[in-house]
Design an enzyme around this catalytic site. Structure first.
Site, PDB file in Angstrom:
ATOM      1  N   ASP A 253      -3.663  -3.145  -0.043  1.00 19.78           N
ATOM      2  CA  ASP A 253      -4.194  -2.147  -0.977  1.00 19.78           C
ATOM      3  C   ASP A 253      -4.021  -2.643  -2.408  1.00 19.78           C
ATOM      4  OD1 ASP A 253      -4.893   0.060  -2.461  1.00 19.78           O
ATOM      5  OD2 ASP A 253      -3.178   1.271  -1.863  1.00 19.78           O
TER       6      ASP A 253
ATOM      7  N   ASP B 148      -6.450  11.475  -4.318  1.00 17.84           N
ATOM      8  CA  ASP B 148      -6.066  10.100  -4.638  1.00 17.84           C
ATOM      9  C   ASP B 148      -5.922  10.042  -6.148  1.00 17.84           C
ATOM     10  OD1 ASP B 148      -5.802   7.413  -5.159  1.00 17.84           O
ATOM     11  OD2 ASP B 148      -7.799   6.851  -4.470  1.00 17.84           O
TER      12      ASP B 148
ATOM     13  N   GLU C 228      -0.322   5.338   0.078  1.00 11.84           N
ATOM     14  CA  GLU C 228      -1.731   4.950   0.014  1.00 11.84           C
ATOM     15  C   GLU C 228      -2.170   4.098   1.208  1.00 11.84           C
ATOM     16  OE1 GLU C 228      -2.137   3.277  -3.889  1.00 11.84           O
ATOM     17  OE2 GLU C 228      -2.028   5.231  -4.873  1.00 11.84           O
TER      18      GLU C 228
END
Length: 561
Positions: free
Chosen positions: A168, A6, A145
């Protein structure tokens, strides 16, 4: 083994998928979160992570954060004697993460799955791949994501499938994706978002409100004062997530300034930002052709989703409480690990097909005749946003005039009806025979694949002549030759060894506290001298003892601040 990464605006994480499921790997300081910050020391050595974040206060001109927002541009940041593009700054973070993973796993890492915001453009995705290449790894796949977050929540394992909205809100970007799970397929129906909206913007709104209330401007403050204020405002924002009213007090421009703010005031200050959150939510629901009642669950991820106003907005709009039982800072990293496991065909994972969508509309520039005059620069979409990829679409066009010998087809990406407000990706030209315009059709086919490559083919139907271009390079993205040059330049830069990270972070923390706390400067200076002296002796046991003592001392000083 393939790792999952990430690569975040505020923090980055790395991990793997093993027999017990996804596992995040701690850095040299024992933390799963590595701040996405780069700094350059006095001898032009590169410092990454927590130590670099501390230096945002003590050395603001030699440190940089939030550079993920610049991906896909040719912006250059000067730090000391070095000049870095966004891809290179991201590559330095990736190299640090990879070193942590290699130390934990005991073998070299060569492949990775990296998460990116769903609303990242073609050029931003290519820049992320290049960052991986500059860090010495092959990027096996980019995963959106929100899709990674769904994997972290194990939504793919639920019986019967369902429709899910993933909200998100990270440090620098905001994404909304609507996913449907059925028959071993995780299909993205719609994505929307804002690549310049995140927790950093809510912090900036608080900072602007503080400055306004005290009649100050950021330009009136020294860089170190501004960095201290930014850090205190960030802490205040986090405290608001745990309490109804918080405050701060610090000396700026020669005066002590106090400020208190409660949840209601925070909501008023951030109302324009909340409205910006609402727009992508509404757009995604419209594009997916769904009503709130047709959603099975709503998932909140991203560190900034901890703000109570995020949950309130979702609850008001959709009439239900969202899921938030997975640590929002870790959800996307864990999902990237699951995706890495899938890519490596881990036997413990069920086979699932992940689909994606084209996040932006792709088309060409055209002209139209109105009232006897031609209006140029009109955007003609060929592939609309949220089309499932891979996708191939064709549209027919005609030259502007009779007897026209050639046309230049300009290719754009964006949502504006005028191409001047969209992003120009390239051009393809094709020759034509001298005929009447209505006898000279041109078919233009756009093909967009899962790796973000756009192929444009133009065919003059009257002659069969075909021209095509594959748009692998976008404005602001490095060419293969430039990548090789940057790779060599990065290899020559000195980076602090991983085993020294804890010492470097402690020194940077002490220097930051020295900047912030006038009353503790003499004691901090003494402690710094003692610790640096211990490091000079190069005795590992003595250093370990002094490091523990120094850390306890800094904890005590910070507790009094």
């Amino acid at each position: 083994m393939i790792v999952g990464i990430d690569l975040g605006t505020t923090h980055s994480l790395i991990g793997v998928h093993g027999p017990d499921g996804p596992r995040l790997i701690a850095n040299a300081l024992g933390s799963l979160l590595t701040p996405s910050v780069v700094s350059v020391g006095e001898h032009n050595e590169v410092i990454v992570g927590r130590a670099a974040r501390e230096r945002l206060v003590s050395h603001p001109q030699r440190s940089v954060a939030a550079f993920k927002r610049w991906m896909g541009t040719d912006r250059v940041t000067a730090l000391g004697k070095h000049r870095f593009r966004p891809e290179e700054l991201s590559a330095l973070i990736l190299k640090s993460l990879i070193a942590d993973a290699e130390a934990d796993l005991g073998h070299r890492i060569e492949e990775a799955v990296i998460s990116v915001p769903a609303y990242f453009s073609d050029s931003q995705r290519k820049a992320t791949r290049i960052a991986g290449e500059l860090a010495g790894i092959k990027v096996e796949r980019l995963i959106n994501e929100p899709t990674a977050a769904a994997l972290a929540y194990g939504l793919q394992q639920r019986d019967g499938g369902g429709r899910y909205l993933v909200f998100d809100l990270g440090g620098g970007t905001f994404d909304v994706s609507i996913l449907e799970l059925f028959d071993g397929i995780m299909e993205v129906h719609a994505s929307a978002g804002d690549n310049f909206l995140g927790g950093e913007d809510f912090s900036q709104a608080l900072l602007d409100a503080f400055l306004s209330e005290h009649g100050l401007a950021a330009s009136q403050l020294a860089l170190t004062e501004l960095a201290i204020l930014e850090r205190r405002i960030e802490a205040l924002k986090h405290d608001l997530a745990r309490g109804s009213e918080v405050g701060l007090e610090l000396t700026l421009a020669g005066q002590t300034r106090a400020w208190r703010v409660d949840e209601a005031a925070f909501a008023r200050i951030c109302e324009p930002l909340v409205q910006r959150l609402r727009a992508p939510l509404e757009r995604a629901m419209r594009d997916a052709k769904l009503s709130p009642g047709q959603l099975d669950e709503i998932v909140l991820v991203g560190g900034a989703s901890r703000m109570s106003l995020s949950a309130r907005l979702v609850s008001r709009m959709f009439g239900r409480l969202p899921l938030r039982h997975v640590n929002p800072d870790e959800a996307i990293g864990l999902g990237a690990c699951v995706a890495a496991g899938m890519k490596a065909r881990d036997e413990s994972l069920e086979e699932i097909i992940l689909t994606d969508v084209c996040p932006h509309t792709l088309g060409v520039s055209t002209s139209r005749e109105t009232h006897g005059r031609y209006t140029t620069g009109i955007f003609s979409p060929i592939i609309h946003r949220n089309s499932t990829v891979p996708v191939s679409r064709v549209e027919r066009y005609f030259p502007t005039y009779d007897e026209q010998r050639a046309v230049e087809i300009e290719i754009y990406q964006g949502e504006s009806p005028r191409v001047e407000h969209n992003v120009r990706l390239g051009m393809v030209s094709i020759d034509l025979p001298p005929k009447r315009r209505d006898e000279n059709p041109i078919d233009v086919r756009f093909t967009y694949d899962i790796n973000g490559l756009l192929q444009v083919e133009a065919v003059a139907l009257s002659t069969g002549l075909k021209r095509e271009v594959v748009l692998e390079k976008n404005p602001g993205v490095l060419s293969p030759d430039e990548i090789r040059q940057r790779l060599a330049a990065l290899a020559a830069i000195k980076v602090h060894p991983r085993e020294q990270q804890e010492n470097i972070a402690l020194i940077a923390r002490a220097e930051r506290l020295y900047e912030e706390l006038l009353w503790a400067r003499e004691q901090l200076q003494d402690a710094l001298v003692q610790f640096r002296g211990a490091l000079d002796l190069q005795d590992p046991e003595l250093i370990a003892h002094h490091r523990a003592e120094f850390a306890r001392y800094l904890d005590a000083i910070e507790a009094q601040a």
